[in-house]
Design a protein around this motif. Structure first.
Motif, PDB file in Angstrom:
ATOM      1  N   PRO A  88       0.826  -1.211   0.000  1.00  0.00           N
ATOM      2  CA  PRO A  88       0.000   0.000   0.000  1.00  0.00           C
ATOM      3  C   PRO A  88       0.860   1.261   0.000  1.00  0.00           C
ATOM      4  O   PRO A  88       2.007   1.248   0.436  1.00  0.00           O
ATOM      5  N   ASP A  89       0.280   2.337  -0.485  1.00  0.00           N
ATOM      6  CA  ASP A  89       0.962   3.631  -0.488  1.00  0.00           C
ATOM      7  C   ASP A  89       0.954   4.260   0.901  1.00  0.00           C
ATOM      8  O   ASP A  89       1.899   4.947   1.275  1.00  0.00           O
ATOM      9  N   PHE A  90      -0.140   4.032   1.645  1.00  0.00           N
ATOM     10  CA  PHE A  90      -0.295   4.639   2.962  1.00  0.00           C
ATOM     11  C   PHE A  90      -0.957   3.674   3.934  1.00  0.00           C
ATOM     12  O   PHE A  90      -1.707   2.793   3.529  1.00  0.00           O
ATOM     13  N   ILE A  91      -0.671   3.892   5.199  1.00  0.00           N
ATOM     14  CA  ILE A  91      -1.386   3.227   6.282  1.00  0.00           C
ATOM     15  C   ILE A  91      -2.134   4.334   7.022  1.00  0.00           C
ATOM     16  O   ILE A  91      -1.548   5.360   7.366  1.00  0.00           O
ATOM     17  N   MET A  92      -3.419   4.114   7.226  1.00  0.00           N
ATOM     18  CA  MET A  92      -4.236   5.111   7.900  1.00  0.00           C
ATOM     19  C   MET A  92      -4.819   4.504   9.160  1.00  0.00           C
ATOM     20  O   MET A  92      -5.387   3.418   9.114  1.00  0.00           O
ATOM     21  N   GLU A  93      -4.637   5.191  10.267  1.00  0.00           N
ATOM     22  CA  GLU A  93      -5.227   4.778  11.533  1.00  0.00           C
ATOM     23  C   GLU A  93      -6.314   5.782  11.879  1.00  0.00           C
ATOM     24  O   GLU A  93      -6.050   6.984  11.952  1.00  0.00           O
ATOM     25  N   VAL A  94      -7.531   5.281  12.060  1.00  0.00           N
ATOM     26  CA  VAL A  94      -8.665   6.141  12.392  1.00  0.00           C
ATOM     27  C   VAL A  94      -8.985   5.943  13.865  1.00  0.00           C
ATOM     28  O   VAL A  94      -9.156   4.819  14.321  1.00  0.00           O
ATOM     29  N   ASP A  95      -9.026   7.041  14.607  1.00  0.00           N
ATOM     30  CA  ASP A  95      -9.346   7.006  16.034  1.00  0.00           C
ATOM     31  C   ASP A  95     -10.820   7.300  16.224  1.00  0.00           C
ATOM     32  O   ASP A  95     -11.313   8.344  15.792  1.00  0.00           O
ATOM     33  N   GLY A  96     -11.507   6.380  16.896  1.00  0.00           N
ATOM     34  CA  GLY A  96     -12.917   6.566  17.195  1.00  0.00           C
ATOM     35  C   GLY A  96     -13.123   7.363  18.462  1.00  0.00           C
ATOM     36  O   GLY A  96     -12.219   7.515  19.283  1.00  0.00           O
ATOM     37  N   GLU A  97     -14.331   7.843  18.617  1.00  0.00           N
ATOM     38  CA  GLU A  97     -14.691   8.687  19.750  1.00  0.00           C
ATOM     39  C   GLU A  97     -14.492   7.977  21.089  1.00  0.00           C
ATOM     40  O   GLU A  97     -14.116   8.587  22.078  1.00  0.00           O
ATOM     41  N   ASN A  98     -14.715   6.684  21.135  1.00  0.00           N
ATOM     42  CA  ASN A  98     -14.646   5.945  22.401  1.00  0.00           C
ATOM     43  C   ASN A  98     -13.314   5.217  22.588  1.00  0.00           C
ATOM     44  O   ASN A  98     -13.251   4.248  23.335  1.00  0.00           O
ATOM     45  N   GLY A  99     -12.275   5.653  21.903  1.00  0.00           N
ATOM     46  CA  GLY A  99     -10.960   5.054  22.068  1.00  0.00           C
ATOM     47  C   GLY A  99     -10.663   3.915  21.108  1.00  0.00           C
ATOM     48  O   GLY A  99      -9.548   3.397  21.089  1.00  0.00           O
ATOM     49  N   GLU A 100     -11.624   3.518  20.320  1.00  0.00           N
ATOM     50  CA  GLU A 100     -11.386   2.471  19.327  1.00  0.00           C
ATOM     51  C   GLU A 100     -10.431   2.994  18.253  1.00  0.00           C
ATOM     52  O   GLU A 100     -10.349   4.191  18.009  1.00  0.00           O
ATOM     53  N   GLN A 101      -9.745   2.069  17.605  1.00  0.00           N
ATOM     54  CA  GLN A 101      -8.888   2.453  16.489  1.00  0.00           C
ATOM     55  C   GLN A 101      -9.022   1.400  15.404  1.00  0.00           C
ATOM     56  O   GLN A 101      -9.159   0.213  15.681  1.00  0.00           O
ATOM     57  N   GLN A 102      -9.006   1.863  14.181  1.00  0.00           N
ATOM     58  CA  GLN A 102      -9.096   0.956  13.041  1.00  0.00           C
ATOM     59  C   GLN A 102      -8.014   1.332  12.040  1.00  0.00           C
ATOM     60  O   GLN A 102      -7.801   2.513  11.758  1.00  0.00           O
ATOM     61  N   LYS A 103      -7.309   0.319  11.509  1.00  0.00           N
ATOM     62  CA  LYS A 103      -6.242   0.558  10.533  1.00  0.00           C
ATOM     63  C   LYS A 103      -6.744   0.216   9.136  1.00  0.00           C
ATOM     64  O   LYS A 103      -7.406  -0.796   8.927  1.00  0.00           O
ATOM     65  N   LEU A 104      -6.367   1.080   8.202  1.00  0.00           N
ATOM     66  CA  LEU A 104      -6.709   0.893   6.797  1.00  0.00           C
ATOM     67  C   LEU A 104      -5.431   0.919   5.966  1.00  0.00           C
ATOM     68  O   LEU A 104      -4.476   1.609   6.309  1.00  0.00           O
ATOM     69  N   LEU A 105      -5.443   0.177   4.884  1.00  0.00           N
ATOM     70  CA  LEU A 105      -4.369   0.239   3.895  1.00  0.00           C
ATOM     71  C   LEU A 105      -4.932   0.988   2.690  1.00  0.00           C
ATOM     72  O   LEU A 105      -6.036   0.714   2.235  1.00  0.00           O
ATOM     73  N   LEU A 106      -4.157   1.941   2.178  1.00  0.00           N
ATOM     74  CA  LEU A 106      -4.633   2.818   1.114  1.00  0.00           C
ATOM     75  C   LEU A 106      -3.685   2.770  -0.079  1.00  0.00           C
ATOM     76  O   LEU A 106      -2.482   2.989   0.068  1.00  0.00           O
ATOM     77  N   TRP A 107      -4.252   2.481  -1.229  1.00  0.00           N
ATOM     78  CA  TRP A 107      -3.530   2.537  -2.490  1.00  0.00           C
ATOM     79  C   TRP A 107      -4.069   3.768  -3.210  1.00  0.00           C
ATOM     80  O   TRP A 107      -5.157   3.752  -3.774  1.00  0.00           O
ATOM     81  N   LEU A 108      -3.330   4.871  -3.154  1.00  0.00           N
ATOM     82  CA  LEU A 108      -3.784   6.149  -3.682  1.00  0.00           C
ATOM     83  C   LEU A 108      -3.442   6.259  -5.160  1.00  0.00           C
ATOM     84  O   LEU A 108      -2.271   6.236  -5.546  1.00  0.00           O
ATOM     85  N   GLY A 109      -4.483   6.363  -5.975  1.00  0.00           N
ATOM     86  CA  GLY A 109      -4.287   6.503  -7.411  1.00  0.00           C
ATOM     87  C   GLY A 109      -3.770   7.883  -7.768  1.00  0.00           C
ATOM     88  O   GLY A 109      -3.796   8.812  -6.959  1.00  0.00           O
TER      89      GLY A 109
END
Length: 146
Positions: A88-109
């Motif tokens: 992937p081009d980027f790794i994105m970590e999204v922080d949720g309101e209640n402390g949760e976190q989710q990681k995404l892999l992004l292939w940016l065109g």
């Protein structure tokens, strides 16, 4: 008298046939930004974007930037039968309101091309961002991580 009645009648008819002027419509995000299933939570506290193997990292907690990026990812469409993506081009970590976190892999065109994104740990689901959303995302992150 007939002329006055005729003039009033025509005025009423003409007034009812005229189109209303179109007022500008502001973006009103949907009640659920992530109805497509890409992100498990709606309320974001922030996100972090980095290139794999790099120390450079974009940390964002500005409400307007978060809303703009949410809009981009809300436009993602799940793609069935997508070929396996690597590096992937980027790794994105999204922080949720209640402390949760989710990681995404992004292939940016490139500009005018599709992009792809998937959740870390979910090998089956790949989401596509059309060229409009790719261009918007490139505009948002700018040259910060290029």
């Amino acid at each position: 008298m007939k002329k006055i009645l005729f003039a009033v009648s025509m005025s009423i008819i003409l007034a009812s046939c005229q189109k209303e002027s179109a007022a500008p419509v502001l973006y009103d995000p949907p009640a659920s930004n992530m109805e497509n299933g890409l992100i498990d939570f709606e309320e974001w506290e922030g996100f972090h974007l980095s290139k794999p193997g790099s120390d450079s990292r974009l940390n964002e907690d500005d409400a307007l930037m978060i809303q703009a990026v949410q809009e981009v990812f809300a436009g993602a469409v799940k793609v069935e039968g997508m070929a396996k993506l690597e590096d992937p081009d980027f790794i994105m970590e999204v922080d949720g309101e209640n402390g949760e976190q989710q990681k995404l892999l992004l292939w940016l065109g490139d500009e005018g091309e599709e992009s792809h994104v998937k959740r870390v740990g979910d090998s089956n689901a790949v989401y596509s961002l059309d060229e409009k959303w790719t261009d918007r995302l490139r505009q948002l992150v700018g040259n910060d991580l290029e």
